[in-house]
Enzyme design. Structure first.
Site, short mmCIF file in Angstrom:
data_model
loop_
_atom_site.label_atom_id
_atom_site.label_comp_id
_atom_site.label_asym_id
_atom_site.label_seq_id
_atom_site.Cartn_x
_atom_site.Cartn_y
_atom_site.Cartn_z
N TYR A 23 0.86 -1.18 0.00
CA TYR A 23 0.00 0.00 0.00
C TYR A 23 0.90 1.24 0.00
O TYR A 23 1.51 1.59 1.02
CB TYR A 23 -0.90 0.03 1.24
CG TYR A 23 -1.97 -1.03 1.29
CD1 TYR A 23 -2.33 -1.76 0.17
CD2 TYR A 23 -2.65 -1.28 2.48
CE1 TYR A 23 -3.33 -2.73 0.23
CE2 TYR A 23 -3.66 -2.24 2.54
CZ TYR A 23 -3.98 -2.96 1.42
OH TYR A 23 -4.98 -3.92 1.49
N LEU A 55 -18.78 -1.51 2.61
CA LEU A 55 -19.57 -0.48 1.93
C LEU A 55 -19.43 -0.60 0.42
O LEU A 55 -19.68 0.35 -0.31
CB LEU A 55 -19.13 0.92 2.40
CG LEU A 55 -19.29 1.20 3.89
CD1 LEU A 55 -18.84 2.61 4.22
CD2 LEU A 55 -20.74 1.00 4.33
N ARG A 110 -16.79 -0.72 -1.38
CA ARG A 110 -15.78 0.26 -1.80
C ARG A 110 -16.37 1.67 -1.92
O ARG A 110 -15.99 2.46 -2.78
CB ARG A 110 -15.12 -0.17 -3.11
CG ARG A 110 -14.48 -1.55 -3.04
CD ARG A 110 -13.80 -1.93 -4.34
NE ARG A 110 -13.30 -3.30 -4.29
CZ ARG A 110 -12.14 -3.68 -3.78
NH1 ARG A 110 -11.35 -2.78 -3.25
NH2 ARG A 110 -11.76 -4.94 -3.79
N GLY A 111 -17.33 1.97 -1.06
CA GLY A 111 -17.94 3.28 -1.01
C GLY A 111 -19.25 3.39 -1.75
O GLY A 111 -19.99 4.37 -1.59
N PHE A 123 -9.05 3.84 -8.62
CA PHE A 123 -9.23 2.64 -9.42
C PHE A 123 -10.68 2.25 -9.61
O PHE A 123 -11.02 1.49 -10.52
CB PHE A 123 -8.47 1.47 -8.78
CG PHE A 123 -9.24 0.73 -7.72
CD1 PHE A 123 -9.88 -0.46 -8.01
CD2 PHE A 123 -9.32 1.23 -6.43
CE1 PHE A 123 -10.60 -1.14 -7.04
CE2 PHE A 123 -10.03 0.56 -5.45
CZ PHE A 123 -10.67 -0.63 -5.76
N GLY A 143 -13.49 3.89 -10.62
CA GLY A 143 -14.10 4.26 -11.88
C GLY A 143 -13.43 3.66 -13.09
O GLY A 143 -14.02 3.57 -14.17
N PRO A 160 -16.64 -2.44 -12.62
CA PRO A 160 -17.88 -2.27 -13.36
C PRO A 160 -19.04 -1.76 -12.53
O PRO A 160 -19.95 -1.12 -13.07
CB PRO A 160 -18.17 -3.69 -13.89
CG PRO A 160 -16.84 -4.36 -13.93
CD PRO A 160 -16.08 -3.80 -12.76
#
Length: 332
Positions: free
Chosen positions: A56, A206, A208-209, A225, A227, A231
């Site tokens: 990371y 969540l 990824r939000g 990453f 957007g 999909p």
């Protein structure tokens, strides 16, 4: 904060964990001071499990955690580290290396960056397709005997790999995506994990939000990453998923909660052997996530959620098959 046992072989830990990836990588720019303040707020609230990976930010995240933990007792926190992912200077992914000699090498660097003499939970980030999982787990087991690692975890592997790894050494937990709209582990992986006494540290609670209640189509152009590679955040899939979020918002309001709190509470309600990892990068998002611990979901609430969000409700759940071919968990 309520605590739980992370699998039969794992440590006691907080009911929520803090995933630190977004403070260094993949989700766009992050504020260092705010990231450290968020870690401090999490620790002060009783969160003891911090999750990171040595890749990371190419070590940045481990050094950030070291700075945040300065002056705090080492035994007051559990640090979970993923290793094995290979990246280039441009950040591109170039495979995995989980050979025994690589395991020892990666660990040595993590110990130095974290400023500690042991790691609580050490896990390969993915299944190395050319290295038997028995060899990788055996190498970590040697590090457990030497005192450098306390517990062995796994990440993104399927049911068969769980069995093979457990035959070599007890596994504390499997880190894998699990949320109201990402429920693939329920078919085979979760039952086997429970049979073997392996806990689940659930990331992506969540999605990824996506089901945070804060995502909108206006954010499609953001430089991360999601957007570009996911999909579920693109085109008609995004339209359908945001409509689903609005249905969740109605249910959340009936329970006096936010959409994010409802989503986190749903994961926690699936069992004491499942620890949701919240990826908050800011204190306000952390405080919202902590509020999920006060959301009590009754059987009728869970039934209502199931009706609104059945297991396959979300659109675009899978990534490009070529991108995900290395994920053993995608098979089961």
């Amino acid at each position: 904060m309520e605590s739980t046992q992370l699998g039969r072989a794992g440590p006691g830990t907080s009911r929520l964990g803090l995933g630190c990836m977004g403070m260094s990588d993949l989700y766009g720019p992050a504020d260092r001071a705010e990231s450290i303040a968020t870690i401090h707020a999490a620790l002060d609230a009783g969160i003891t499990l911090l999750d990171t990976g040595d890749f990371y930010g190419m070590g940045h995240n481990e050094m950030l955690i070291r700075e945040a933990l300065g002056g705090r007792p080492r035994d007051s926190v559990q640090i979970s580290v993923k290793f094995g992912a290979l990246r280039g200077p441009d950040g591109a992914w170039s495979g995995y290396d989980c050979r025994p000699q690589a395991v020892r090498n990666f660990l040595a660097y993590s110990l130095k960056r974290l400023g500690t003499d042991y790691i609580d939970i050490y896990r390969p980030a993915r299944l190395d397709p050319v290295v038997p999982i028995e060899d990788t787990v055996g190498a970590i087991a040697d590090l457990v005997k030497a005192g450098y690692v306390r517990h062995i975890g796994l990440s993104e592997v399927g049911a068969d790999t769980l069995r093979r790894a457990s035959s070599v050494h007890p596994i504390s937990d499997l880190q894998i995506e699990y949320s109201m709209i990402s429920r693939g582990i329920e078919r085979a992986i979760l039952p086997v994990a429970r049979e073997l006494g392996i806990g689940i540290t659930a990331y992506g609670v969540l999605s990824r939000g996506l089901i945070s209640g804060h995502w909108s189509k206006d954010r499609q152009g953001e430089k991360d990453f999601r957007g570009m590679a996911s999909p579920r955040f693109q085109g008609q899939n995004l339209d359908a998923n945001l409509a689903l979020v609005e249905r969740l918002r109605t249910l959340a309001q009936e329970r006096g909660a936010s959409v994010a709190q409802l989503a986190i509470a749903w994961v926690a309600a699936q069992g004491a052997d499942i620890v949701p990892l919240v990826g908050a990068r800011r204190r306000d998002r952390l405080q919202e996530a902590l509020g999920a611990l006060s959301v009590e979901l009754r059987p009728e609430d869970l039934a209502s959620l199931e009706a609104v969000v059945p297991p396959d409700a979300a659109a675009g759940q899978r990534y490009n098959p070529a991108q995900m071919a290395h994920l053993d968990s995608e098979l089961g």
